[in-house]
Design a protein around this motif. Sequence first.
Motif, short mmCIF file in Angstrom:
data_model
loop_
_atom_site.label_atom_id
_atom_site.label_comp_id
_atom_site.label_asym_id
_atom_site.label_seq_id
_atom_site.Cartn_x
_atom_site.Cartn_y
_atom_site.Cartn_z
N GLY A 147 87.82 24.39 -37.32
CA GLY A 147 89.37 24.21 -36.83
C GLY A 147 89.88 23.26 -36.43
O GLY A 147 90.19 21.92 -36.52
N ALA A 148 91.24 23.00 -34.99
CA ALA A 148 91.75 22.27 -34.83
C ALA A 148 92.66 22.15 -33.36
O ALA A 148 92.52 23.43 -33.11
N ASP A 149 92.61 21.10 -32.95
CA ASP A 149 93.27 21.42 -31.95
C ASP A 149 94.74 21.31 -31.78
O ASP A 149 95.39 22.39 -30.93
N GLU A 150 95.44 20.97 -32.72
CA GLU A 150 97.19 21.06 -32.67
C GLU A 150 97.41 20.70 -34.06
O GLU A 150 96.42 19.54 -35.15
N SER A 161 97.74 28.96 -31.26
CA SER A 161 98.22 28.31 -30.26
C SER A 161 98.47 27.08 -30.78
O SER A 161 99.06 26.39 -29.81
N LYS A 162 97.65 26.98 -31.87
CA LYS A 162 97.56 25.70 -32.32
C LYS A 162 98.19 25.22 -32.62
O LYS A 162 99.14 23.70 -33.27
N GLN A 163 99.18 25.73 -33.07
CA GLN A 163 100.68 25.61 -34.52
C GLN A 163 101.72 24.41 -33.18
O GLN A 163 102.05 25.58 -32.14
N GLY A 195 82.43 22.93 -40.06
CA GLY A 195 83.38 21.56 -38.52
C GLY A 195 82.00 22.28 -37.60
O GLY A 195 81.05 23.17 -37.58
N THR A 196 83.00 21.88 -36.86
CA THR A 196 82.86 22.04 -35.20
C THR A 196 83.69 22.86 -34.39
O THR A 196 84.52 22.76 -34.06
N GLY A 197 83.23 23.40 -33.00
CA GLY A 197 83.72 24.12 -32.02
C GLY A 197 84.02 25.30 -32.35
O GLY A 197 83.56 26.09 -32.89
N SER A 198 84.34 26.18 -31.18
CA SER A 198 84.29 27.75 -31.15
C SER A 198 85.14 28.43 -31.70
O SER A 198 84.06 29.83 -32.55
N THR A 199 85.71 28.19 -33.32
CA THR A 199 86.73 28.65 -34.20
C THR A 199 85.31 28.09 -35.42
O THR A 199 85.37 29.14 -35.74
N ALA A 200 84.75 27.67 -35.51
CA ALA A 200 84.06 27.03 -36.80
C ALA A 200 83.35 28.10 -36.13
O ALA A 200 81.66 28.48 -37.18
N LEU A 245 91.04 36.21 -31.65
CA LEU A 245 92.31 35.49 -32.87
C LEU A 245 91.31 34.91 -33.75
O LEU A 245 91.38 34.80 -34.66
N LYS A 246 90.21 33.64 -32.81
CA LYS A 246 89.33 32.96 -33.27
C LYS A 246 88.43 33.42 -34.39
O LYS A 246 88.08 32.98 -35.50
N LYS A 247 88.17 34.22 -33.97
CA LYS A 247 87.54 35.21 -34.67
C LYS A 247 86.87 35.95 -36.24
O LYS A 247 87.29 35.47 -36.92
N ILE A 259 95.25 17.45 -35.08
CA ILE A 259 94.70 16.71 -34.46
C ILE A 259 93.41 17.62 -33.79
O ILE A 259 93.32 18.83 -33.75
N LYS A 260 92.48 16.61 -34.27
CA LYS A 260 91.14 16.99 -33.83
C LYS A 260 90.53 16.24 -32.76
O LYS A 260 90.90 15.36 -32.88
N GLY A 261 89.13 16.63 -32.48
CA GLY A 261 88.14 16.05 -31.17
C GLY A 261 88.33 16.43 -30.53
O GLY A 261 87.46 15.96 -29.69
N GLY A 262 88.28 17.70 -30.63
CA GLY A 262 87.81 18.02 -28.96
C GLY A 262 86.84 18.45 -28.48
O GLY A 262 86.29 18.74 -26.93
N GLY A 263 86.30 18.58 -29.64
CA GLY A 263 84.90 18.72 -29.14
C GLY A 263 84.02 17.74 -29.29
O GLY A 263 82.28 17.68 -29.56
N ALA A 264 84.70 16.66 -29.65
CA ALA A 264 84.31 15.46 -29.26
C ALA A 264 83.23 14.27 -31.05
O ALA A 264 82.33 13.79 -31.32
N ALA A 265 83.58 15.88 -32.01
CA ALA A 265 82.38 15.82 -33.77
C ALA A 265 83.68 15.24 -34.35
O ALA A 265 82.97 14.80 -35.55
N LEU A 266 84.84 14.30 -33.91
CA LEU A 266 85.44 13.76 -34.75
C LEU A 266 85.10 13.21 -36.18
O LEU A 266 85.74 13.04 -37.76
N THR A 267 84.41 11.97 -35.99
CA THR A 267 84.00 11.29 -36.88
C THR A 267 83.16 11.99 -38.16
O THR A 267 83.47 11.80 -39.45
N ARG A 268 82.42 12.84 -37.92
CA ARG A 268 81.58 13.49 -38.60
C ARG A 268 82.54 14.56 -39.53
O ARG A 268 82.25 15.11 -40.73
N GLU A 269 83.35 15.48 -38.69
CA GLU A 269 84.51 16.28 -39.10
C GLU A 269 85.06 15.70 -40.60
O GLU A 269 85.53 15.95 -41.17
N LYS A 270 85.74 13.80 -40.07
CA LYS A 270 86.59 13.75 -40.82
C LYS A 270 85.26 13.15 -42.29
O LYS A 270 85.90 12.96 -43.85
C1 5RP Z 1 85.61 19.37 -33.02
C2 5RP Z 1 87.18 19.65 -33.01
C3 5RP Z 1 87.44 21.10 -33.07
O1 5RP Z 1 88.05 22.06 -34.36
C4 5RP Z 1 88.58 21.85 -32.17
O2 5RP Z 1 88.14 20.28 -30.80
C5 5RP Z 1 89.34 22.49 -32.04
O3 5RP Z 1 88.22 23.54 -31.52
P1 5RP Z 1 88.06 25.21 -31.38
O4 5RP Z 1 88.17 25.97 -32.61
O5 5RP Z 1 86.72 25.23 -30.56
O6 5RP Z 1 89.30 25.38 -30.24
O7 5RP Z 1 87.64 19.37 -33.77
O8 5RP Z 1 85.50 18.07 -32.52
#
Ligand code: 5RP
Length: 219
Positions: A82-85, A120-122, A27-32, A6-8, A93-104
């Motif tokens: 991407g987003a976590d929620e 699942s993020k909704q 962005g950062t993360g598996s979807t990005a 689904l992410k792909k 909510i973002k930052g699961g991958g710790a990249a939130l500052t540069r993302e913002k």
């Molecule tokens: C990284 C993020 C990501 O966008 C977020 O964690 C979602 O990641 P994934 O696409 O791997 O589910 O905010 O800081």
Amino acid sequence: MTQDELKKAVGWAALEYVKPGTIVGVGTGSTASHFIDALGTIKNQIEGAVSSSEASTEKLKNQGIPIFDCNEVDSLDIYVDGADEINGYMHMIKGGGAALTREKIIAAVAKKFICVIDESKQVDMLGKFPLPVEVIPMARSYVARELVKLGGTPVYRQNVVTDNGNVILDVHNLVILDPVALENKINGIAGVVTVGLFANRSADVVLVGTADGVKTIAE
Ligand code: 5RP
């Protein structure tokens, strides 16, 4: 379909929003990461990318995509991440991958935030996913005490140093009724670099990967 499939699907669907000759916010993360794979297929049609993390920069470089410093660009047409929620108002909510500052920062520079998620993020209300807060190391304990006063349970993310040399507190048990107000409040705590609430700057387009295909939500 698996979550990664689904992410792909959404990562590749975001290609539709890339305009030829532009610099793309990434962005950062598996979807990005899926989006970066897709972007690699049209690398000759774009000028390059501004990246939100060392990890994404590495991957973009491997695809042969030129990297621009954020200070070199006045504005970006789009930012894909991407987003976590995400809630119904496109607050995230973002930052699961710790990249939130540069993302913002990149989200602020970009005209359009294209959020790419699997379904699942909704959520109806943000807060089940622990809210990441990037903190200057010497302020960690103080910020944690202030977050407790706001009703949360901060947990220090062990063995993680952000690309900016800071630490992350993941705040559990928050009931986020007013994301804009909470974002402003946490941003006001001394020592906080960035809170992973993206409510003041929400998404503009959301691509949702579902078992029935990619759905588009736009303002
Ligand atoms: C990284 C993020 C990501 O966008 C977020 O964690 C979602 O990641 P994934 O696409 O791997 O589910 O905010 O800081």
